[in-house]
Each structure stands twice: as C-alpha cells, then as structure tokens.
Design a protein around this motif. Structure first.
Motif, short mmCIF file in Angstrom:
data_model
loop_
_atom_site.label_atom_id
_atom_site.label_comp_id
_atom_site.label_asym_id
_atom_site.label_seq_id
_atom_site.Cartn_x
_atom_site.Cartn_y
_atom_site.Cartn_z
N VAL A 270 0.93 -1.06 0.12
CA VAL A 270 0.09 0.05 -0.08
C VAL A 270 0.89 1.21 0.19
N GLU A 271 0.71 2.29 -0.90
CA GLU A 271 1.22 3.52 -0.74
C GLU A 271 0.52 4.39 -0.12
N ALA A 272 1.08 5.47 0.71
CA ALA A 272 0.12 6.27 1.37
C ALA A 272 1.04 7.55 1.72
N ASP A 273 0.75 8.65 2.04
CA ASP A 273 1.31 9.98 2.52
C ASP A 273 2.08 9.39 3.68
N SER A 274 2.99 10.11 3.87
CA SER A 274 3.91 9.73 5.11
C SER A 274 3.25 10.00 6.51
N THR A 275 2.07 10.78 6.27
CA THR A 275 1.30 11.18 7.55
C THR A 275 0.58 9.83 7.97
N ILE A 276 0.63 8.88 7.06
CA ILE A 276 -0.06 7.63 7.84
C ILE A 276 0.78 7.00 8.83
N THR B 184 1.68 8.97 11.47
CA THR B 184 0.85 9.56 12.40
C THR B 184 -0.24 8.95 12.80
#
Lengths: 219, 297
Positions: free
Chosen positions: A87-93, A95
C-alpha cells in the motif's frame, strides 16, 4: 520510473557481515568507474499488533513492514508479505498509525550509504543498521537502470550488468556474495511498469532473507 | 454571480456583519457586508489550560497564545462547526456562499467507510475513516483519523470545535489493509453535495453542503436505489479549516467570523451541539433568491 534491482549481501556459511566488507564493496564500485554522488537513506520498520491478553495472535498479522524511500520522502509504503499486499500512502499515515495505537513499531532499520553514477546505471551501496543499536545487520545494494521502466524489458541488461558486477567483485576475496531475489510482483497486484511499490516489495523480500540468514547463523 | 455593491467582493475585503435577531436586520446584514472593511480583531483566548484528549496537552498563556512542550508541531488540527439547513433553502445558501467566497463550487460525492478495531486489538478501541472521492476520474482514497477535541475552560470560550485530525492519501487497496489489520466495517455513508474552498484571514476554509445517505447494499454507491437519505429534506453544512497548535486560535476566530455571514440562513455550532434550523431561514432565502434574480447570475 526507472527499473531497479535491490540486492542483499549473503555471507558464506560461518561468516557474518562486517564494515570491512562494506568498504571493499564501495571501493569495488569506484574501481569500475562509479562516480560517488552523495548519501542516501531508506528506513524500514516492523509494525506488530498491540493485543489484549486474551487475544488469539492468529487473528492478526504477526507483523508488517513500513518503508520510506529517498525518492519520495513524502510517501510511505506498507507491505504485508503473507497477504501479498503493498500500500502506498502519504507519510502522515505514520502519525495515524501512532494515534490508533493498535500496532506499534518494534524494530526500525536504516539503510544508508553512498550513491554512485555509472553511465546509465545508478548504484547505491549501504549498510543496514538498527536505529536503536547502530549495529551492522547487513549490506544492501540498489542497481538502477535509468532508460527502462519495464521490468520485463530490462531483464537482459540488468542480468548482464549484474554478471559484470559479480565478476568485478570476485577479484576481491570476500566471504560472501550479492544475491538478487525476484519477487512475484503480479501476486502483489503490481504491473510490469516499475513503481516505488515494486521497490518496497523488494525491500520486504530481502528483509525476509536477511532475517532467515541471521537466524541460521544464530542456530 | 451575486453582486454586492455592483461588484463581487471577496470575504477578506469586507467586515463581519452584526448578528441580527430578526429578519429585517438579517436581510440588511446580507447586503451590508459590502460597507465596512474588515479589521476586526477578536479577543484572544486566555484560558490557562486546554486539554486535547488523545495524549496531547496544550498550555496556553494569558494574552498572546503560546503552546508548550507536550504537543508536537506535527500534530495536525482542524477547527470545525456544523449546522443544518432545509434542502429547499440550499440554493439560496449556494448563492450566498458564491458571493461571499468568490470561487466556484466543487461537486462532492464521497463514499465514507467507518471502520472500528475488533475487540482484542489495541489496548483501547480505535476508529478510522476511509474516504473515497468519487468525483475524480479514478476514485481517490484518503485515510482520516479524527482525534480528541480540545477541552477545558479555554475551549469553552471558543465557538468552534478544535480537534486533532490527520489525513493521508492512499492507494486504492488501503481498505483491504485495514481489514487485514483487524478493523471491521462499522457503517458506510454516501455524502453528496458541494463544497467551497477559500482563504480568509490566513485560514484555509472549506464549506461543505451535503446530504448523507445510508447504503442498503454493501458499497452500493452506484444506484440511488441502493441508498436512503439519513435525514430527508435536511442537508448538513460543515465549515472546517486546518490548523496547528501555533495558529488554531486565529483560525478559530476566522471560522467563527465567517459563520456570522451565514447566520440568517443557518446557525453553525460545535459538532454534537444541535441548534436545528433557524426561524429566519425561509425569509432570508426568499430575499436572497429575489436579490439574485434581479442581478446577473
């Protein structure tokens, strides 16, 4: 996105990795005219479930990986190897995961070293160190070929370059060799066009191998 | 386009109207937004101690707000107020918003999936929202975590809710990720409406006007037969603005100030504090509609 192979150092039976091997590998890249460009760093964390006492551990994945890559520092990748999921996500994932408090990072590793340019190839050589202890856990190498982004089309040229590299390295008496493990990207739902998700899956694959090697040495 | 004083004015060029108790005043309020320049400075929050419940503490000094220690600068927050309006007045609200914001509206069609952790996962139960934006050519997925709201005497003085909120865009298989991690679908909603995004006094404000529908079939977003409005005839209006521990007071003031412009049509309050529809809505809507009818839309 250029194609990339992620390789790991496999020590010979009875040997372990050490910083001398890393130095020799770096010298070898320079000996084949690799031009040192700068530093690089990727991180990998193991997330483990936080369970209540009465929980059945089989209910949840034993662990999964969170990976950050230098090409896209604002992105973060989760890999569940058993379930073949990336899964690719923004780095805020990261947090969000902290706030949920259902999974915690137990072990975190840094992959860091120098980057070299060699014609159309970019090589990265790095040590694998635990963030907590700084102890050397392994050696990795990234081999990137800029003109091609198709996994299939790149196979021949990547194979040939890998052979040249192995030959150059064989001139040094080192107790081990680099191994290329090719994951089945299709199982992860990834196409033949290379993306950073492919890189994350490769890191997850070599991690599995490095753990197996470390366990066999311990036993 | 709604014209105020012959030319469309942006919100940051105008001053907040005085809240009016009756319609006659409300109507004049709608038009009086043109008259005065906005240099209004709100009294700062002077509470000594605010608490955000998910393990972060805000200490706020007297006068100029300062946040100390335990709250990290990474903590993302949002200011939020909500209200409701009868569907028949939504067109008038849209006209008002268009005139105030000076930007075109965006259509909204979002599939919201609310997941909860299974009982044995985590020391405490947790909830996560997975949003799928159906207006994009390819559905775009976002993970949202809404944390605890600010509490304490200081928080009570602010008319908007301040809470932690973190969002992350994610690939389309993120729902499968959370299922595998031990989260179960609690309920899902389809949210349809429109949104305005604009800046006001340094705050990045989003106003959404939408209706929520329950789904009769799992993930049934395609057909209207598959979903039922949660509150027929009523639409939810939500005003949100991202904030940080450093600027939430200013952002809250901007949101609060903006809400006053909408007062004749609807009342906005902290989520969970229901104030119902306002009695002046019908007359205010009628006057707005007639006003817009006489101008070049």
């Amino acid at each position: 996105m250029p194609i990339k192979w992620v390789l790991h150092w496999q020590p010979n039976a009875g040997h372990t990795v050490n910083s001398q091997i890393l130095a020799e590998v770096s010298q070898c890249v320079e000996s084949i005219n690799g031009v040192k460009e700068g530093k690089w760093k990727a991180t990998l964390s193991f997330y483990r479930p936080v369970m209540k006492e009465q929980a059945n551990p089989a209910e949840f994945p034993r662990d999964f990986l969170g990976i950050s890559l230098p090409e896209q520092p604002n992105k973060y990748y989760f890999v569940l190897r058993g379930q073949r999921l990336v899964v690719e996500a923004d780095s805020t994932i990261q947090t969000i995961m902290e706030k949920l408090q259902s999974y915690k990072t137990r072990v975190a590793l840094n992959f860091e070293g120098f980057q070299y340019q060699l014609g159309d190839f970019q090589l990265r050589v790095g040590k694998v160190v635990s963030i907590q202890s700084e102890s050397l856990r392994g050696i990795v190498m990234e081999m990137e070929y800029k003109p091609i982004s198709s996994w299939e089309k790149s196979h021949k040229i990547m194979g040939e370059f890998f052979d040249i590299w192995q030959e150059a390295l064989s001139k040094r008496p080192l107790p081990g060799h680099f191994v290329h493990m090719e994951p089945n990207f299709g199982e992860f739902g990834l196409s033949g066009q290379y993306t950073l998700q492919h890189t994350a899956v490769q890191y997850a694959t070599i991690m599995l191998q490095m753990i197996a090697t470390a366990q066999s040495v311990r036993n | 386009m709604l014209r105020l004083d012959g030319s469309r004015r942006r919100l940051d060029e105008i001053s907040p109207p005085v809240k009016s108790p009756n319609l006659a005043k409300s109507h004049s309020t709608l038009i009086s937004v043109k008259r005065v320049r906005l240099n209004h400075r709100r009294r700062p929050v002077t509470a000594d101690h605010h608490l955000i419940s998910d393990h972060t503490t805000l200490d706020i000094g007297k006068g100029k707000e300062k946040c100390y220690n335990q709250i990290s600068s990474k903590v993302s927050m949002e200011c939020v107020v909500q209200g409701i309006i009868e569907t028949q007045h939504v067109e008038a609200l849209e006209i008002l918003l268009l005139g105030l914001c000076g930007v075109p509206k965006e259509s909204l069609r979002v599939h919201e999936l609310i997941l909860k952790s299974v009982p044995n996962l985590g020391l405490e139960a947790s909830e996560i929202r997975i949003l799928c934006d159906l207006m994009q050519p390819e559905p775009a997925w976002t993970v949202r975590h809404v944390g605890g709201s600010m509490r304490g005497a200081g928080a009570d003085q602010i008319s908007v809710l301040v809470r932690t909120m973190v969002e992350s865009k994610a690939s389309k298989n993120v729902l499968r990720l959370f299922y595998l991690l031990g989260y179960k679908l609690d309920h899902e909603l389809l949210r349809v409406g429109f949104a305005f995004h604009f800046h006001l006094r340094g705050a990045q404000i989003t106003v959404t006007v939408s209706s929520y529908s329950k789904m009769l079939k799992l993930h049934g977003t395609e057909s209207t037969d598959d979903n039922v409005p949660v509150s027929p005839g009523i639409q939810m209006v939500e005003v949100t603005a991202p904030a940080s521990a450093e600027n939430y007071s200013e952002v809250a003031a901007a949101v609060s100030s903006f809400c006053e412009y909408l007062a004749p049509l609807l009342h906005l309050s902290k989520p969970g504090v229901s104030t119902g529809v306002v009695p002046t809505a019908a007359a205010a809507a009628a006057s707005l509609m007639s006003f817009s009818g006489s101008t070049n839309m």
